[in-house]
Design a protein around this motif. Structure first.
Motif, PDB file in Angstrom:
ATOM      1  N   ASP A 148      -2.239   1.642   1.240  1.00 19.24           N
ATOM      2  CA  ASP A 148      -1.206   1.043   2.093  1.00 19.24           C
ATOM      3  C   ASP A 148      -1.088   1.789   3.414  1.00 19.24           C
ATOM      4  OD1 ASP A 148      -0.039   3.400   1.302  1.00 19.24           O
ATOM      5  OD2 ASP A 148       1.852   2.524   0.645  1.00 19.24           O
ATOM      6  N   TYR A 149      -2.212   2.349   3.885  1.00 19.61           N
ATOM      7  CA  TYR A 149      -2.177   3.108   5.125  1.00 19.61           C
ATOM      8  C   TYR A 149      -2.032   2.162   6.312  1.00 19.61           C
ATOM      9  CZ  TYR A 149      -4.116   6.819   2.178  1.00 19.61           C
ATOM     10  OH  TYR A 149      -4.329   7.735   1.178  1.00 19.61           O
ATOM     11  N   GLY A 179       5.484  -1.362  -1.514  1.00 18.72           N
ATOM     12  CA  GLY A 179       5.353  -2.799  -1.659  1.00 18.72           C
ATOM     13  C   GLY A 179       5.497  -3.534  -0.342  1.00 18.72           C
ATOM     14  N   MET A 180       6.389  -3.064   0.514  1.00 19.13           N
ATOM     15  CA  MET A 180       6.575  -3.704   1.814  1.00 19.13           C
ATOM     16  C   MET A 180       5.346  -3.534   2.697  1.00 19.13           C
ATOM     17  SD  MET A 180      10.545  -2.692   2.576  1.00 19.13           S
ATOM     18  CE  MET A 180      10.546  -3.415   4.204  1.00 19.13           C
ATOM     19  N   ARG A 181       4.697  -2.401   2.598  1.00 20.69           N
ATOM     20  CA  ARG A 181       3.470  -2.199   3.386  1.00 20.69           C
ATOM     21  C   ARG A 181       2.365  -3.132   2.895  1.00 20.69           C
ATOM     22  NH1 ARG A 181       3.143   4.129   5.170  1.00 20.69           N
ATOM     23  NH2 ARG A 181       5.387   4.497   5.267  1.00 20.69           N
ATOM     24  N   LYS A 182       2.282  -3.273   1.573  1.00 15.14           N
ATOM     25  CA  LYS A 182       1.286  -4.204   1.031  1.00 15.14           C
ATOM     26  C   LYS A 182       1.569  -5.628   1.511  1.00 15.14           C
ATOM     27  CE  LYS A 182      -1.444  -1.639  -1.575  1.00 15.14           C
ATOM     28  NZ  LYS A 182      -1.715  -1.964  -2.966  1.00 15.14           N
ATOM     29  N   GLY A 225       1.301  -3.689  -6.586  1.00 14.07           N
ATOM     30  CA  GLY A 225       2.489  -3.090  -5.984  1.00 14.07           C
ATOM     31  C   GLY A 225       3.450  -4.076  -5.361  1.00 14.07           C
ATOM     32  N   ILE A 226       3.107  -5.378  -5.371  1.00 11.76           N
ATOM     33  CA  ILE A 226       4.062  -6.345  -4.841  1.00 11.76           C
ATOM     34  C   ILE A 226       4.776  -7.022  -6.009  1.00 11.76           C
ATOM     35  CG2 ILE A 226       2.664  -6.702  -2.781  1.00 11.76           C
ATOM     36  CD1 ILE A 226       1.936  -9.480  -3.866  1.00 11.76           C
ATOM     37  N   ASP A 227       5.967  -7.543  -5.744  1.00 15.13           N
ATOM     38  CA  ASP A 227       6.778  -8.131  -6.810  1.00 15.13           C
ATOM     39  C   ASP A 227       6.252  -9.516  -7.185  1.00 15.13           C
ATOM     40  OD1 ASP A 227       8.450 -10.177  -5.042  1.00 15.13           O
ATOM     41  OD2 ASP A 227       8.417  -8.257  -3.990  1.00 15.13           O
TER      42      ASP A 227
END
Length: 238
Positions: free
Chosen positions: A84-85, A135-138, A161-163
């Motif tokens: 998620d960089y 998750g927000m970065r993904k 990693g996302i919902d």
């Protein structure tokens, strides 16, 4: 038309450890192709070769008919990595603008704001990336791909990693991308997602192509994509 052609690609580290051995497959327009394999199977090395992040040692890779290391090829394909960089010193809006300049795309920021809302990130488009959760970065990565809408998008475990709600929305958007005639190479361990989305499955193990078949055929023969993978892995001493 093939958007991605990989032919007889082999790769080794230090000339000793063979990571890929004569791998060949293609990704056609208007398709979603799943890329699966255990850790160490060569998936990430294959993707790095596709995007010219490592020097191609043997074989050929073409994107939209262009050699993979040409600027024309790099304009056609977008890579969403497994990490998620993202540049933390930019806001999401600035990040989208930067990506637009890289790909020569005029960014529709209203569209991006709408996608942020649908990914449950309403009001965060002008916030710094450093304030975003994993998750927000993904999800920001996914939004960038949906806005750039390249002919070929390669997604390497970005869905981790996302919902569940975001995953459901992403799947709907991937189908829309396919219906537009674009293509996705989706690398994931979530076999249920591939059963719902992928037209074909490319399975790598120990650097070799195990199979490249329609998803429906694999399910008919094995019951599920997971069963196909694990049947193969259990047939060899790991």
């Amino acid at each position: 038309m093939s958007l991605l052609n990989v032919r007889d690609v082999s790769y080794s580290y230090d000339g000793i450890v063979n990571v890929l051995m004569d791998v060949s497959f293609s990704v056609e327009e208007g398709t979603v192709v799943g890329l699966v394999g255990p850790n160490g199977s060569g998936k990430s090395t294959l993707i790095r070769n596709i995007f010219d992040l490592v020097h191609l040692q043997s074989g050929t890779i073409r994107v939209g008919g262009h050699a993979h290391d040409r600027a024309e090829a790099k304009q056609l394909a977008m890579y969403l990595s497994s990490n998620d960089y993202l540049p933390e010193f930019l806001t999401a809006r600035e990040y989208m603008s930067m990506m637009g300049r890289l790909f020569g795309v005029e960014v529709d920021h209203d569209e991006a704001v709408g996608l942020f809302r649908k990914f449950s990130m309403e009001g965060r488009y002008d916030h710094l990336v450093e304030d975003f959760s994993h998750g927000m970065r993904k999800k920001t990565q996914l939004v960038s791909a949906l806005v750039m809408r390249r002919p070929l998008t390669v997604i390497d475990e970005t869905l981790n990693g996302i919902d569940l709600e975001a995953l459901h929305f992403a799947e709907k958007e991937f189908r829309r991308i396919r219906d537009e005639g674009r293509a996705i190479l989706l690398c994931t361990h979530d076999f249920a997602v591939l059963e719902r989305l992928a037209d074909r499955i490319v399975f790598l193990d120990l650097g070799q192509l195990v199979c490249d078949e329609p998803t429906a055929d694999l399910i008919a023969a094995h019951g599920s994509v997971a069963a196909m993978v694990f049947d193969h892995l259990e047939s060899f001493q790991r």
